[in-house]
Design a protein around this motif. Structure first.
Motif: not given
Length: 311
Positions: A294-311
């Motif tokens: 990955x290049x340096x411009x990836x710092x402008x992208x936010x990582x996706x938040x993993x939603x918890x699994x609700x049972x």
């Protein structure tokens, strides 16, 4: 002489004519004044006629209103007669009631001893009512004190209830987290079990294949055709690798060669088939895609938040 007479006659006629004209003018002025007076009288008469017409119209309206009221009174006359008859009946009943009351006062008036006895009885009942009222007041005060005490206890218990609710919510959250982790562990365990079962099956297949090959060798028979083909492929691959390494060394030793610092891409893979040996195989023309770093411009992208699994 005749000329003088003519002149005199003309002068006399002119004098008479002027006098007549003046008289006629005075008469005309008098007539004009009379005409103006008559016109003024006519205008005043018209005004008075209009006023009289308004009065007549107003009086006609009043007459119509009176006639309407008379009709209404005539219509209400039977009702009035009935009300008058009912009034007479009520007056008769009223007089009869007065006579009845007077007769009852004269004939049914109890003697003084009975009145005293009745008064004493009423006083006793009054005392009993007062005692009941005092008892009720005492009970009301006692119940009020108990109610105030219960209310204070309830107010104090609200804090405990709030703390208990918070603790319950925390425990529920912990239980959900533990349940989620347990489910994740169960899923991971299932995957591990599936992988273990697969490896056991592969091990059994390899043992069976090894036993088959050993039995054929013990009997003096050649190994199976598939094993021979695999072995020939391995030898061919080793020979090709040696030739490639020798060619690379020769190319690197050449004076016109270019030294590459790029990472070497894999050209072989180990198959995971059940019926094949774990021997490296070349990719051929269909090499897999290798993503770059990955290049340096990836710092402008936010990582996706993993939603918890609700049972």
């Amino acid at each position: 002489m005749s000329q003088f007479v003519k002149n005199f006659t003309f002068s006399f006629w002119a004098y008479c004519s002027g006098h007549l004209l003046r008289d006629r003018e005075e008469e005309i002025g008098i007539l004009y004044e009379k005409i103006n007076m008559q016109e003024m009288l006519c205008r005043n008469g018209d005004t008075e006629m209009q006023v009289m017409d308004e009065k007549i119209r107003f009086l006609k309206l009043k007459v119509d209103e009176k006639k309407r009221q008379i009709k209404l009174w005539f219509k209400a006359l039977p009702v009035k007669n009935a009300l008058d008859a009912h009034l007479v009946v009520l007056q008769i009943q009223y007089s009869q009631c007065k006579d009845r009351i007077k007769w009852m006062e004269e004939t049914l008036d109890p003697p003084p001893p009975e009145l005293l006895k009745k008064i004493e009885q009423l006083e006793v009942e009054l005392v009993q009512k007062e005692e009941k009222l005092l008892e009720t007041d005492f009970l009301y005060k006692h119940v009020s004190r108990l109610t105030d005490r219960i209310h204070a206890t309830a107010e104090n218990g609200k804090q405990d209830t709030l703390l208990l609710a918070k603790r319950t919510n925390e425990l529920r959250k912990m239980i959900k987290d533990r349940t989620r982790k347990a489910m994740a562990l169960v899923a991971e365990l299932s995957m591990k079990q599936a992988l273990a079962i697969k490896l056991q099956q592969e091990m059994k297949d390899k043992e069976q294949f090894l036993m088959t090959v050993s039995s054929r060798i013990a009997q003096g028979l050649p190994p199976p055709k598939e094993t021979e083909d695999e072995w020939l492929k391995i030898l061919h691959n080793e020979r090709m690798q040696k030739e490639a390494c020798a060619a690379e060394e020769e190319q690197a030793a050449a004076p016109s060669s270019i030294h590459m610092t790029a990472e070497q891409r894999p050209t072989t893979y180990i198959p995971d088939d059940e019926h094949s040996l774990p021997v490296p195989r070349p990719y051929g023309t269909l090499a897999p895609f290798k993503p770059r770093e990955p290049r340096s411009n990836r710092r402008h992208f936010r990582k996706p938040t993993v939603k918890p699994i609700e049972m």
